[in-house]
Design an enzyme around this catalytic site. Structure first.
Site, PDB file in Angstrom:
ATOM      1  N   CYS A  18     115.786   7.145  87.863  1.00 25.40           N
ATOM      2  CA  CYS A  18     115.389   7.577  89.201  1.00 25.40           C
ATOM      3  C   CYS A  18     115.490   6.422  90.187  1.00 25.40           C
ATOM      4  O   CYS A  18     115.070   5.292  89.899  1.00 25.40           O
ATOM      5  CB  CYS A  18     113.968   8.126  89.163  1.00 25.40           C
ATOM      6  SG  CYS A  18     113.307   8.536  90.798  1.00 25.40           S
TER       7      CYS A  18
ATOM      8  N   ASP B  13     116.707   9.388  83.402  1.00 25.25           N
ATOM      9  CA  ASP B  13     117.340  10.695  83.577  1.00 25.25           C
ATOM     10  C   ASP B  13     118.430  10.816  82.516  1.00 25.25           C
ATOM     11  O   ASP B  13     119.325   9.975  82.441  1.00 25.25           O
ATOM     12  CB  ASP B  13     117.961  10.823  84.971  1.00 25.25           C
ATOM     13  CG  ASP B  13     116.930  10.785  86.087  1.00 25.25           C
ATOM     14  OD1 ASP B  13     115.843  11.358  85.896  1.00 25.25           O
ATOM     15  OD2 ASP B  13     117.212  10.183  87.138  1.00 25.25           O
TER      16      ASP B  13
END
Length: 279
Positions: free
Chosen positions: A186, A193
């Site tokens: 992020c 992620d």
């Protein structure tokens, strides 16, 4: 909702927030796409790709007109040509604001979602909602392409490095390659992620080991999903010079939402929207 697109640092990411269960479109936090596109030399007035960000909302719930809870799985399609993306935590908070909100029907709900999201993104957002009786039709499949993850390579770089990409100009091919080793973080919080990515192209044959090293290079890179996919598209296009290129990533969900960016210079829209096993 500030449609003048504040910076990611001003978003709800990484902050303690109160969860609202009454409809509130002001919770949406749009972010200008152009800021990160400037970093990769892309002008939104002359995008080198068409595309869409396909979001899936698995935790959508509202009340019907008589106060009975309803649930559905929503699909949102935000055009890549929109001037703004929507920060994911704000998207989740906005959807949660429907939890105690009465709606007159599924059509009214979809229309209101589309209206608010279109205003936030600055372009028309398509919304569809699957009700429970349609859930049995949901299926799981992996991304198309030949997986390159089993290549026996040594890796010592964990930042994007387009300079390592290469292609053989004497061998023109049409092929689809994929990897499940895509990981980025992020932009604001650094949370991991996890994703899978498919690269379909026609052009000089891409060095697969170099491509895998390049994709693994996102492992410590902080960017939103959409920005990572556009960076991959632009880097491959410039380094390998394919005449046709499509990059499609599917990320695992967070907060009940998954994001699946698709970019192409040869196709008008993705042919499917099927979640992977990890999704």
């Amino acid at each position: 909702m500030n449609i003048h697109a504040a910076t990611p640092e001003h978003s709800p990411l990484g902050k303690t927030v109160s969860y609202q269960d009454q409809y509130d479109p002001s919770l949406l936090f749009p972010i200008a796409r152009q800021t990160k596109r400037d970093e990769i030399g892309v002008d939104e007035a002359a995008l080198p790709f068409a595309g869409v960000d396909i979001w899936t909302g698995f935790e959508l719930s509202w009340l019907n007109a008589r106060g009975k809870p309803q649930i559905g799985i929503a699909t949102f399609r935000i055009p890549a040509g929109s001037p703004r993306l929507i920060e994911s935590k704000s998207f989740k908070l906005y959807l949660n604001s429907y939890n105690q909100t009465r709606m007159d029907g599924i059509d009214a709900l979809a229309a209101q979602l589309a209206r608010d999201l279109s205003a936030a993104a600055g372009a028309e957002v398509a919304v569809s909602i699957a009700l429970p009786q349609a859930f049995a039709a949901e299926r799981i499949a992996e991304l198309a392409g030949e997986c390159i993850d089993e290549l026996d390579i040594a890796v010592d770089n964990y930042a994007p490095c387009p300079e390592i990409l290469s292609a053989d100009s004497t061998a023109i091919v049409s092929e689809t390659l994929c990897s499940n080793l895509l990981k980025s973080n992020c932009l604001v919080t650094g949370q991991p992620d996890w994703g899978s990515v498919s690269i379909r192209y026609t052009g000089p044959k891409i060095d697969r080991e170099a491509l895998l090293r390049y994709l693994i290079g996102f492992r410590r890179h902080n960017e939103f999903h959409e920005q990572c996919v556009e960076r991959i598209f632009v880097d491959v296009l410039r380094a390998c010079a394919p005449t046709k290129l499509t990059v499609y990533a599917r990320y695992t969900r967070r907060g009940g939402l998954d994001i699946n960016p698709w970019r192409s210079n040869c196709d008008a829209a993705p042919t499917d929207n099927v979640r992977t096993a990890r999704q």
